[in-house]
Design a protein around this motif. Structure first.
Motif, PDB file in Angstrom:
ATOM      1  N   ALA A  89       0.824  -1.211   0.000  1.00 32.47           N
ATOM      2  CA  ALA A  89       0.000   0.000   0.000  1.00 32.47           C
ATOM      3  C   ALA A  89       0.857   1.260   0.000  1.00 32.47           C
ATOM      4  N   GLU A  90       1.901   1.312   0.833  1.00 30.50           N
ATOM      5  CA  GLU A  90       2.723   2.526   0.876  1.00 30.50           C
ATOM      6  C   GLU A  90       3.602   2.643  -0.364  1.00 30.50           C
ATOM      7  N   LEU A  91       4.005   1.529  -0.958  1.00 29.23           N
ATOM      8  CA  LEU A  91       4.777   1.596  -2.196  1.00 29.23           C
ATOM      9  C   LEU A  91       3.906   2.104  -3.346  1.00 29.23           C
ATOM     10  N   ARG A  92       2.598   1.779  -3.326  1.00 29.84           N
ATOM     11  CA  ARG A  92       1.685   2.306  -4.344  1.00 29.84           C
ATOM     12  C   ARG A  92       1.643   3.834  -4.266  1.00 29.84           C
ATOM     13  N   VAL A  93       1.542   4.364  -3.044  1.00 28.78           N
ATOM     14  CA  VAL A  93       1.527   5.822  -2.871  1.00 28.78           C
ATOM     15  C   VAL A  93       2.846   6.425  -3.351  1.00 28.78           C
ATOM     16  N   HIS A  94       3.951   5.778  -3.045  1.00 30.57           N
ATOM     17  CA  HIS A  94       5.260   6.266  -3.477  1.00 30.57           C
ATOM     18  C   HIS A  94       5.335   6.327  -5.005  1.00 30.57           C
ATOM     19  N   CYS A  95       4.888   5.269  -5.656  1.00 28.99           N
ATOM     20  CA  CYS A  95       4.906   5.246  -7.125  1.00 28.99           C
ATOM     21  C   CYS A  95       3.977   6.308  -7.696  1.00 28.99           C
ATOM     22  N   TYR A  96       2.840   6.529  -7.034  1.00 31.71           N
ATOM     23  CA  TYR A  96       1.922   7.562  -7.507  1.00 31.71           C
ATOM     24  C   TYR A  96       2.554   8.938  -7.410  1.00 31.71           C
ATOM     25  N   ARG A  97       3.209   9.231  -6.294  1.00 29.55           N
ATOM     26  CA  ARG A  97       3.878  10.524  -6.174  1.00 29.55           C
ATOM     27  C   ARG A  97       4.928  10.699  -7.269  1.00 29.55           C
ATOM     28  N   MET A  98       5.660   9.654  -7.529  1.00 28.22           N
ATOM     29  CA  MET A  98       6.719   9.739  -8.531  1.00 28.22           C
ATOM     30  C   MET A  98       6.160   9.949  -9.933  1.00 28.22           C
ATOM     31  N   LEU A  99       4.995   9.347 -10.233  1.00 26.10           N
ATOM     32  CA  LEU A  99       4.501   9.288 -11.607  1.00 26.10           C
ATOM     33  C   LEU A  99       3.272  10.144 -11.869  1.00 26.10           C
ATOM     34  N   GLY A 100       2.497  10.478 -10.841  1.00 23.22           N
ATOM     35  CA  GLY A 100       1.322  11.322 -11.021  1.00 23.22           C
ATOM     36  C   GLY A 100       0.117  10.618 -11.594  1.00 23.22           C
ATOM     37  N   SER A 101       0.268   9.375 -12.008  1.00 23.17           N
ATOM     38  CA  SER A 101      -0.811   8.601 -12.599  1.00 23.17           C
ATOM     39  C   SER A 101      -1.017   7.341 -11.763  1.00 23.17           C
ATOM     40  N   ALA A 104      -1.796  19.613  -5.996  1.00 24.65           N
ATOM     41  CA  ALA A 104      -0.819  20.646  -6.335  1.00 24.65           C
ATOM     42  C   ALA A 104       0.607  20.148  -6.108  1.00 24.65           C
ATOM     43  N   PHE A 105       0.816  19.393  -5.029  1.00 29.91           N
ATOM     44  CA  PHE A 105       2.141  18.856  -4.740  1.00 29.91           C
ATOM     45  C   PHE A 105       2.526  17.794  -5.767  1.00 29.91           C
ATOM     46  N   VAL A 106       1.595  16.930  -6.108  1.00 30.55           N
ATOM     47  CA  VAL A 106       1.884  15.873  -7.088  1.00 30.55           C
ATOM     48  C   VAL A 106       2.196  16.484  -8.450  1.00 30.55           C
ATOM     49  N   VAL A 107       1.450  17.518  -8.836  1.00 29.07           N
ATOM     50  CA  VAL A 107       1.734  18.205 -10.098  1.00 29.07           C
ATOM     51  C   VAL A 107       3.132  18.825 -10.056  1.00 29.07           C
ATOM     52  N   GLY A 108       3.465  19.449  -8.927  1.00 32.97           N
ATOM     53  CA  GLY A 108       4.788  20.045  -8.796  1.00 32.97           C
ATOM     54  C   GLY A 108       5.893  19.019  -8.949  1.00 32.97           C
ATOM     55  N   LEU A 109       5.688  17.831  -8.409  1.00 34.54           N
ATOM     56  CA  LEU A 109       6.686  16.770  -8.540  1.00 34.54           C
ATOM     57  C   LEU A 109       6.881  16.360  -9.996  1.00 34.54           C
ATOM     58  N   GLN A 110       5.788  16.356 -10.772  1.00 24.21           N
ATOM     59  CA  GLN A 110       5.888  15.954 -12.177  1.00 24.21           C
ATOM     60  C   GLN A 110       6.678  16.967 -13.004  1.00 24.21           C
ATOM     61  N   LEU A 134       9.701  24.073  -5.832  1.00 25.25           N
ATOM     62  CA  LEU A 134       8.414  23.837  -5.165  1.00 25.25           C
ATOM     63  C   LEU A 134       8.101  24.851  -4.080  1.00 25.25           C
ATOM     64  N   GLY A 135       9.108  25.481  -3.514  1.00 21.26           N
ATOM     65  CA  GLY A 135       8.862  26.427  -2.429  1.00 21.26           C
ATOM     66  C   GLY A 135       8.667  25.719  -1.102  1.00 21.26           C
ATOM     67  N   GLU A 136       8.284  26.480  -0.097  1.00 24.36           N
ATOM     68  CA  GLU A 136       8.098  25.930   1.242  1.00 24.36           C
ATOM     69  C   GLU A 136       6.810  25.109   1.316  1.00 24.36           C
ATOM     70  N   PRO A 137       6.830  24.013   2.064  1.00 25.32           N
ATOM     71  CA  PRO A 137       5.602  23.216   2.201  1.00 25.32           C
ATOM     72  C   PRO A 137       4.517  23.980   2.933  1.00 25.32           C
ATOM     73  N   ARG A 138       3.285  23.756   2.501  1.00 23.97           N
ATOM     74  CA  ARG A 138       2.132  24.389   3.129  1.00 23.97           C
ATOM     75  C   ARG A 138       1.435  23.373   4.021  1.00 23.97           C
ATOM     76  N   ALA A 139       1.217  23.750   5.264  1.00 23.26           N
ATOM     77  CA  ALA A 139       0.560  22.834   6.198  1.00 23.26           C
ATOM     78  C   ALA A 139      -0.869  22.559   5.738  1.00 23.26           C
ATOM     79  N   ALA A 140      -1.208  21.288   5.628  1.00 20.33           N
ATOM     80  CA  ALA A 140      -2.552  20.891   5.191  1.00 20.33           C
ATOM     81  C   ALA A 140      -3.325  20.352   6.392  1.00 20.33           C
ATOM     82  N   THR A 141      -4.575  20.740   6.490  1.00 20.15           N
ATOM     83  CA  THR A 141      -5.425  20.303   7.600  1.00 20.15           C
ATOM     84  C   THR A 141      -6.720  19.730   7.049  1.00 20.15           C
ATOM     85  N   PRO A 142      -7.379  18.873   7.806  1.00 20.81           N
ATOM     86  CA  PRO A 142      -8.674  18.356   7.355  1.00 20.81           C
ATOM     87  C   PRO A 142      -9.659  19.500   7.160  1.00 20.81           C
TER      88      PRO A 142
END
Length: 318
Positions: free
Chosen positions: A28-40, A144-150, A195-203
Motif C-alpha cells: 500500500a505505501e509503495l503504491r503511494v510512493h509510485c503515484y507521487r513519482m509518476l502522477g498517474s 498541487a504537490f503531485v503536479v509540482g513533482l511531475q 516547489l517552495g516551502e511546504p504548506r501545512a494541510a489540515t482536514p
C-alpha cells in the motif's frame, strides 16, 4: 520417510512463500510512493507490480544490510525513474469534448495526472516518517504537490520524496540512488527552490465543507452567478487528460456557460467523494458517470477546480 530431495524442495517453497508474506505489507505505501513519482495511478499500479515482481525475483540478493522496507523503496524508486525516462511512457490521448470549448488560457503539460482515492490511503500503515521529513501525509499527496513533482526532473523528484516526504537522511538517499551526498544536496536544493516551502494541510473545517456543498448545489442547477461568488479572483480550472486550462473568473465563466449549454436539460448530480485528501464530487449526468471534480480551497474560497474527465473509480466516493 520423506526423501531428502522432497524435503529440500518443500523448504525452498516455504522460503519463497515466507518472502512473499514479508513484502506484501509494504504494497500500500509503495503504491503511494509510485503515484507521487509518476502522477498517474494507472501507471503507478503497473510499476508497483513490476516492483513486487523484481523484489521476488531478487530475493536471494537481499542481504539485510538495510531494512526490507528500504530495500523495497530502492527497487520502487528505480522502477519509477525508468518509467519517467522511458520514451514509451504512457501519455493519454487528448480527448475530444462533445462541444467546442472556448480558447483556453493556456495548455497544461501534465495531462497524465490522475486522482488518488483516500480509501487507498487508509490502507497505508501509520509509520512515522524519518526525522528529516518536511511534509506530512496530507500535503504530500495533494494534487498541487503531485503536479509540482511531475514538473521536476526525475532525479530531483526522487530525492525530494525520499528526503522530505519519507525522511531518509542524505547519506541514506545517496545510497538508495547510488550517488553521492553532494549530488543529493544539490538536487534537493534545486527541487525545494522550484516547489517552495511546504504548506501545512489540515482536514476540511465545517465552514469549508459548507463551502463545497454550496458549490455542489450551484453546479447542479447551473447557477453560474452563485458559482462565481465562491471563487477567488485568480481561480483556475483544469481538465486532465485534456490540456485546456482556464485562469481567472472571466475564462472560467465562459467555459461553464458553454459546457452548461451542452448539458441542456439533463440532470446533473454531484456525490461527495474524497481524493488526494481533498474535497471532491463524483459527477453524474442523467445517472451516468461523468467524471470527478476536485476542489482546491484557499482562505474560505475555491481557488481551483480539477475536473477529471475519465470514468470515476467507485472507491473515490464517500
Amino acid at each position: 520417510m520423506t526423501p531428502l530431495g522432497h524435503r529440500t524442495e518443500r523448504c525452498q517453497d516455504d522460503r519463497v512463500d515466507d518472502f512473499g508474506d514479508r513484502i506484501e505489507p509494504y504494497r500500500a505505501e509503495l503504491r503511494v510512493h509510485c503515484y507521487r513519482m509518476l502522477g498517474s495511478r494507472t501507471e503507478a499500479d503497473d510499476v508497483l507490480q513490476e516492483t513486487m515482481l523484481a523484489a521476488w525475483r531478487g530475493r536471494d540478493g537481499f542481504e539485510e544490510r538495510s531494512s526490507l522496507r528500504t530495500w523495497l523503496y530502492r527497487i520502487a524508486t528505480n522502477q519509477c525513474l525508468n518509467a519517467r525516462r522511458s520514451a514509451a511512457r504512457r501519455v493519454p490521448e487528448t480527448p475530444r469534448p462533445p462541444f467546442t470549448p472556448p480558447a483556453p488560457s493556456r495548455l497544461a503539460e501534465i495531462t497524465w495526472l490522475e486522482p488518488f482515492p483516500d480509501a487507498l490511503l487508509e490502507a497505508v500503515p501509520d509509520r512515522a516518517p524519518g526525522p528529516e521529513a518536511r511534509y506530512g501525509m496530507r500535503e504530500a499527496i495533494e494534487l498541487a504537490f503531485v503536479v509540482g513533482l511531475q514538473q521536476l526532473p526525475p532525479r530531483q523528484t526522487a530525492v525530494l520524496i525520499l528526503k522530505d516526504v519519507l525522511g531518509y537522511s542524505t547519506a541514506e538517499v545517496a545510497s538508495l540512488l547510488d550517488t553521492t551526498a553532494s549530488s543529493v544536496k544539490g538536487a534537493l536544493q534545486r527541487a525545494r527552490g522550484t516547489l517552495g516551502e511546504p504548506r501545512a494541510a489540515t482536514p476540511p473545517s465545517a465552514s469549508e465543507r459548507a463551502l463545497t456543498q454550496r458549490f455542489a448545489d450551484a453546479f447542479e442547477v447551473r447557477d453560474v452567478d452563485a458559482l462565481v461568488e465562491l471563487l477567488t479572483d485568480d481561480a483556475w480550472l483544469a481538465m486532465p487528460p485534456a490540456p485546456h486550462e482556464y485562469h481567472g473568473i472571466p475564462a472560467i465563466l465562459e467555459f461553464l456557460e458553454v459546457s452548461g449549454t451542452w448539458r441542456g436539460g439533463r440532470e446533473m448530480r454531484l456525490v461527495p467523494a474524497r481524493v488526494n485528501t481533498q474535497c471532491a464530487f463524483a459527477s453524474f449526468i442523467d445517472g451516468a458517470r461523468a467524471g470527478l471534480l476536485v476542489l482546491t480551497l484557499r482562505d474560505g474560497r475555491i481557488a481551483g477546480i480539477t475536473r477529471f474527465l475519465h470514468d470515476l473509480d467507485p472507491s473515490m466516493q464517500e
